[in-house]
Design an enzyme around this catalytic site. Structure first.
Site, PDB file in Angstrom:
ATOM      1  N   ASN A 114      93.935   2.546  -2.519  1.00 58.55           N
ATOM      2  CA  ASN A 114      93.413   1.468  -1.675  1.00 58.55           C
ATOM      3  C   ASN A 114      93.080   0.266  -2.558  1.00 58.55           C
ATOM      4  O   ASN A 114      93.242   0.321  -3.775  1.00 58.55           O
ATOM      5  CB  ASN A 114      92.206   1.944  -0.867  1.00 58.55           C
ATOM      6  CG  ASN A 114      91.077   2.416  -1.758  1.00 58.55           C
ATOM      7  OD1 ASN A 114      90.522   1.640  -2.519  1.00 58.55           O
ATOM      8  ND2 ASN A 114      90.745   3.697  -1.689  1.00 58.55           N
ATOM      9  N   PRO A 130      87.096  15.989   0.719  1.00 58.11           N
ATOM     10  CA  PRO A 130      85.659  16.238   0.900  1.00 58.11           C
ATOM     11  C   PRO A 130      84.931  14.899   1.001  1.00 58.11           C
ATOM     12  O   PRO A 130      85.331  13.915   0.361  1.00 58.11           O
ATOM     13  CB  PRO A 130      85.268  16.956  -0.402  1.00 58.11           C
ATOM     14  CG  PRO A 130      86.315  16.559  -1.397  1.00 58.11           C
ATOM     15  CD  PRO A 130      87.582  16.347  -0.611  1.00 58.11           C
TER      16      PRO A 130
HETATM   17  N1  CTP Z   1      82.673   8.439   0.835  1.00 55.68           N
HETATM   18  C1  CTP Z   1      82.648   9.578   0.080  1.00 55.68           C
HETATM   19  N2  CTP Z   1      83.635  10.491   0.191  1.00 55.68           N
HETATM   20  C2  CTP Z   1      84.646  10.308   1.072  1.00 55.68           C
HETATM   21  C3  CTP Z   1      84.680   9.136   1.868  1.00 55.68           C
HETATM   22  C4  CTP Z   1      83.673   8.216   1.718  1.00 55.68           C
HETATM   23  O1  CTP Z   1      81.733   9.743  -0.743  1.00 55.68           O
HETATM   24  N3  CTP Z   1      85.599  11.215   1.157  1.00 55.68           N
HETATM   25  C5  CTP Z   1      81.556   7.492   0.730  1.00 55.68           C
HETATM   26  C6  CTP Z   1      81.901   6.142   0.171  1.00 55.68           C
HETATM   27  O2  CTP Z   1      81.716   6.111  -1.236  1.00 55.68           O
HETATM   28  C7  CTP Z   1      80.910   5.251   0.877  1.00 55.68           C
HETATM   29  C8  CTP Z   1      80.699   5.933   2.215  1.00 55.68           C
HETATM   30  O3  CTP Z   1      81.109   7.268   2.031  1.00 55.68           O
HETATM   31  O4  CTP Z   1      79.663   5.232   0.238  1.00 55.68           O
HETATM   32  C9  CTP Z   1      81.427   5.355   3.369  1.00 55.68           C
HETATM   33  O5  CTP Z   1      82.767   5.144   3.072  1.00 55.68           O
HETATM   34  P1  CTP Z   1      83.735   4.500   4.169  1.00 55.68           P
HETATM   35  O6  CTP Z   1      85.117   4.463   3.632  1.00 55.68           O
HETATM   36  O7  CTP Z   1      83.130   3.245   4.700  1.00 55.68           O
HETATM   37  O8  CTP Z   1      83.572   5.541   5.330  1.00 55.68           O
HETATM   38  P2  CTP Z   1      84.409   6.756   5.745  1.00 55.68           P
HETATM   39  O9  CTP Z   1      83.627   7.980   5.572  1.00 55.68           O
HETATM   40  O10 CTP Z   1      85.735   6.726   5.091  1.00 55.68           O
HETATM   41  O11 CTP Z   1      84.543   6.500   7.316  1.00 55.68           O
HETATM   42  P3  CTP Z   1      85.616   5.623   8.139  1.00 55.68           P
HETATM   43  O12 CTP Z   1      86.908   5.716   7.419  1.00 55.68           O
HETATM   44  O13 CTP Z   1      85.615   6.289   9.457  1.00 55.68           O
HETATM   45  O14 CTP Z   1      85.065   4.239   8.220  1.00 55.68           O
END
Ligand code: CTP
Length: 397
Positions: free
Chosen positions: A208, A303
Site C-alpha cells: 500500500n 491477524p
Molecule cells: N491494524 C493492525 N493490523 C491489521 C490491520 C490494521 O494492527 N491487520 C491497525 C493499524 O495499524 C491501525 C488500525 O489497525 O492502527 C486501523 O487500521 P485501518 O487500516 O484503518 O483499519 P482496518 O482494520 O484495516 O479496517 P478497514 O480496512 O475496515 O478500514
C-alpha cells in the site's frame, strides 16, 4: 548537568585518541565520573597513565587481568555506567560491534552491556565511506546505538572529508543529550510503522502507499521525550529514526510476531498500514504467464495486530493507540473502529487521494478516546507526532 553520572569511556586506537584526554577533562569538569578503558592499539597513541591521571580512576585494559575481575567483573563494569562512550571509535571497533565480536576488553564490554552506547567515529575518509563501514553504521543504528560525528575536515592523514572525530565539546553535548531525563525516561514504548508487503510469489507482492513518515515521526518524538522506543517497521521509504531500536519486518504475520516479542511495554502505538489480507498459498516459484489465462489469487485474512494487543488479558500495555485510515465518514468509522478493536485512543485521518495525506508531509487528525473527540488543525507529520507524544507522556503520568 552531568553531576555524578557514570561514563564508561572506551578509547580505541586512532590518532584522535589524543582528544580523548580533553574529553575526560571536560566530562570531569561537569561532575561526571569517568571510567576509562583502552584498547591495545589506543595505548600506542595515549598512555594509560595520562588517561588515568585525568580520570582519577584506574584505566582498564585487559580482559584477563584477574585483579580487575576480582575488583569488578567485565559484566559489572559494562553495566554500572549510565552511558558508554566510545571516542575515538575506529572502523575496526565498529565492525566488531556490528558483528558481535568479543575478543578484547573493549569489545567484550560492548557486547555484554545493556546500557546506551554513544560512538564518536574517527577514521580516514575512504574507510568511513567504504560500503562495509556504512553497512556497519546502518546495523549499529538499527541496534539503537547513538552517534556523534564524524565531522568533515582536514584529516591527520592529509585527506579531506568526513572521518574526523567530533570535537570533545560536541561529544560532551551529545553525552548530555543522551543522559537528559525526559518525561518518558524509563518508559518502554513500541511503535509500528510503514506498509506491509504480502507476497504473491518470490518477485511480486501486494503493498500500500504508506511511506512510514507518520510512524517514524512518532517514534522520534517519543525518543526525544526520553522513551525507550522499539520501532517495528514494514518496508517504508522514510529513513529510520535515530536513537531507537529498529525491527524490520515485511509481512503482517512477521509484524505481529515482532510486536509480541517486544512486549511488555508501557504503551503501544500502531501507526502501520497493515495489509488486511494475504495471498493464500503464495507460490514459492515465480508464477509464469500463460497465454489467455489469468492467475486466480485467493486471500486469507491477516491477524489484526492492534486488536490482538488491545484485547490481551495479561500484559496489555496501559495505553494502546491505533490509527484509522478512512476515506468516508471518517469520525463515525474511526469511533466504531476504536470500540471494535478495543484500543484506548484512535487517531483518525482522511486518506482520500485529494487530501494528499498518505505519502505526504502533512496530516489532519482527530484524536478519539472513549469520552472525547478532538480535531487538530492540519499540520506537519512532525508536529502531529510531537503533540501526540506530549499526550502520551501526560497519559502515562
Ligand atoms: N491494524 C493492525 N493490523 C491489521 C490491520 C490494521 O494492527 N491487520 C491497525 C493499524 O495499524 C491501525 C488500525 O489497525 O492502527 C486501523 O487500521 P485501518 O487500516 O484503518 O483499519 P482496518 O482494520 O484495516 O479496517 P478497514 O480496512 O475496515 O478500514
Amino acid at each position: 548537568m552531568l553531576e555524578d553520572k557514570r561514563i564508561l569511556l572506551i578509547i580505541s586506537g586512532g590518532i584522535a585518541a589524543y582528544k580523548s584526554l580533553e574529553l575526560i577533562r571536560q566530562l570531569r569538569k561537569r561532575g561526571a565520573w569517568v571510567t576509562p578503558v583502552l584498547t591495545k592499539a589506543a595505548t600506542e597513541f595515549v598512555t594509560p597513565l595520562s588517561v588515568s591521571a585525568l580520570a582519577e580512576e584506574k584505566a582498564y585494559q585487559d580482559l584477563f587481568d584477574l585483579m580487575d575481575e576480582a575488583e569488578m567483573g567485565h559484566i559489572q563494569l559494562s553495566r554500572s555506567a549510565d552511558l558508554i562512550v566510545v571516542a575515538p571509535c575506529t572502523a575496526n571497533l565498529m565492525a566488531k560491534m556490528a558483528h558481535g565480536f568479543a575478543d578484547d576488553l573493549a569489545s567484550t564490554l560492548l557486547l555484554a552491556t545493556d546500557t546506551q552506547v554513544l560512538l564518536a567515529p574517527a577514521m580516514n575518509v575512504r574507510m568511513w565511506d567504504n560500503p562495509a563501514t556504512q553497512r556497519n553504521l546502518t546495523t549499529l543504528r538499527k541496534d539503537g546505538v547513538a552517534f556523534v560525528g564524524p565531522n568533515e575536515g582536514d584529516m591527520a592523514c592529509g585527506e579531506y572529508g568526513p572521518g574526523r572525530m567530533a570535537e570533545p565539546s560536541q561529544i560532551v553535548t551529545a553525552v548530555e543529550a543522551q543522559l537528559s531525563e525526559g518525561p518518558l525516561t524509563g518508559r518502554r514504548i513500541l511503535v509500528t510503522s510503514g506498509p506491509t508487503h504480502e507476497p504473491i510469489d518470490p518477485v511480486r507482492y501486494i503493498a500500500n502507499r504508506s511511506s512510514g513518515a507518520q510512524g517514524t515521526a512518532i517514534a522520534r518524538a517519543l525518543a526525544l521525550l526520553g522513551a525507550d522506543v522499539v520501532f517495528i517497521t514494514g518496508p517504508a521509504d522514510a529513513a529510520h529514526p535515530e536513537g531507537v531500536k529498529v525491527v524490520e519486518v515485511k509481512t503482517a504475520d512477521e509484524m505481529l510476531e515482532a510486536v509480541q516479542n517486544c512486549l511488555p511495554a508501557d504503551a503501544a502505538i500502531f501507526a502501520a498500514a497493515v495489509a488486511d489480507w494475504r495471498v493464500e498459498g503464495a507460490s514459492n516459484s515465480k508464477i509464469k504467464k500463460q497465454a489467455g489465462k489469468l492467475p486466480m489469487l485467493s486471500f486469507s485474512e491477516n491477524p489484526d495486530i492492534l486488536a490482538t494487543v488491545s484485547q490481551l488479558k495479561t500484559g496489555r500495555p496501559s495505553l494502546v493507540v491505533g490509527f484509522a485510515a478512512e476515506t468516508d465518514d471518517v469520525i463515525d468509522n474511526a469511533t466504531a473502529k476504536r470500540k471494535r478493536k478495543g484500543c484506548d485512543w484512535i487517531v483518525a485521518n482522511d486518506v482520500s487521494p485529494e487530501t494528499g495525506i498518505m505519502g505526504g508531509q502533512e496530516n489532519a487528525v482527530t484524536l478519539i478516546s472513549e469520552d472525547s473527540s478532538e480535531t487538530w488543525p492540519r499540520m506537519s507529520k512532525e508536529d502531529v507526532a510531537r503533540q501526540l507524544a506530549e499526550r502520551i507522556s501526560a497519559a502515562l503520568g
